[in-house]
Design a protein around this motif. Structure first.
Motif: not given
Length: 298
Positions: A196-209
């Protein structure tokens, strides 16, 4: 503008301004569709054409014709403007937003506006996740291990989910990436696990990794985010949406935390008596080890 001409190269703001200007001359059905676009621009990128049409009280074909009257080949071309606005929402510097807050400062007004926006964000949770929330719970419950990640402002969302879920399930792990160890933590992922990954704009590089590594490992990926076209959503098997609207300078995580709590509630209900027994054991251990201040009188 005829539909066979080149699509207009305007922004969402100019499109909405055009709709406002042309509104009195539109047909009744077009007015209904245009009114929904003008009043709920943040929801267009999140819903299907059928859902938008139902909310607007028109037929899907009306939205297609309305799009064509604005110079687009169809609904998808029009919707793309709203999707681009969602993707670009995080690009406005916080300092620029802060200037507006300072300029328009007024304690009573600010509190009232904040509460009103948060109400809207929470109301949108049910509308956007009625079908996907149970599916996300099913996917997480079926995995032998669940990994949770959220970075920077999304860390509280991930931590809340991890803390509450771990009260009755031990195989829940928080991905932190402390001291540059993110890659080492991601090596533990297996194809049977869920992430489960939480993120919103601007999206962190770590979340995409994390989302990319989970996809490459064959994991089930659940995105908790603000857009169906968020980078982590494009890697996900299931996407849960929450609104980050705020009158302040920084995006709000209130609805994201509420979604995390709602998801754990679904997971608790699925585990049933097993979850109750695990909770009793956890609570007993916390009290025995002095985690809480004793209540007066014992």
């Amino acid at each position: 503008m005829p539909p066979d001409t080149e699509p207009p190269q305007h922004s969402l703001d100019t499109l909405l301004a055009q709709l406002r200007a042309d509104f009195p001359t539109l047909s009744t059905q077009f007015q209904s569709g245009a009114r929904y676009l003008l009043d709920h621009p943040q929801e267009i990128a999140l819903h299907s054409m059928r859902k938008v049409a139902a909310n607007a009280g028109v037929q899907p074909a009306t939205l297609v014709r309305l799009s064509q009257s604005l110079g687009f080949e169809g609904w998808q071309g029009l919707r793309e403007l709203f999707m681009e606005a969602v993707r670009d929402r995080g690009s406005q510097p916080y300092a620029q937003r802060a200037r507006k807050v300072v300029k328009d400062a007024g304690p009573g007004r600010m509190l009232g506006e904040m509460i009103e926006v948060q109400h809207h964000n929470l109301d949108a949770l049910l509308a956007n996740n009625a079908d996907t929330l149970p599916r996300a719970a099913d996917l997480l419950a079926a995995a032998p291990n669940v990994y949770v990640a959220g970075f920077r402002s999304c860390f509280p969302i991930a931590f809340t989910f991890h803390y509450i879920y771990r009260l009755f399930r031990s195989s829940v792990h928080l991905v932190r990436g402390d001291a540059g160890t993110l890659e080492m933590e991601l090596r533990a992922l297996t194809a049977r696990d869920a992430v489960l990954v939480a993120a919103f704009a601007p999206y962190s590089q770590e979340s995409l990794r994390v989302a990319t590594a989970a996809r490459e490992a064959g994991c089930t990926v659940i995105a908790l985010t603000d857009s169906t076209v968020a980078p982590i959503a494009l890697e996900a098997d299931c996407t849960l949406l929450f609104a980050i609207d705020s009158p302040s300078f920084f995006p709000s995580i209130t609805a994201g935390v509420a979604m995390a709590e709602a998801l754990v509630e679904q997971l608790l209900a699925r585990k049933g008596k097993g979850a109750i027994r695990a909770l009793e054991q956890t609570e007993g251990q916390l009290h025995r080890t002095g985690a809480y201040v004793p209540a007066r009188g014992g």
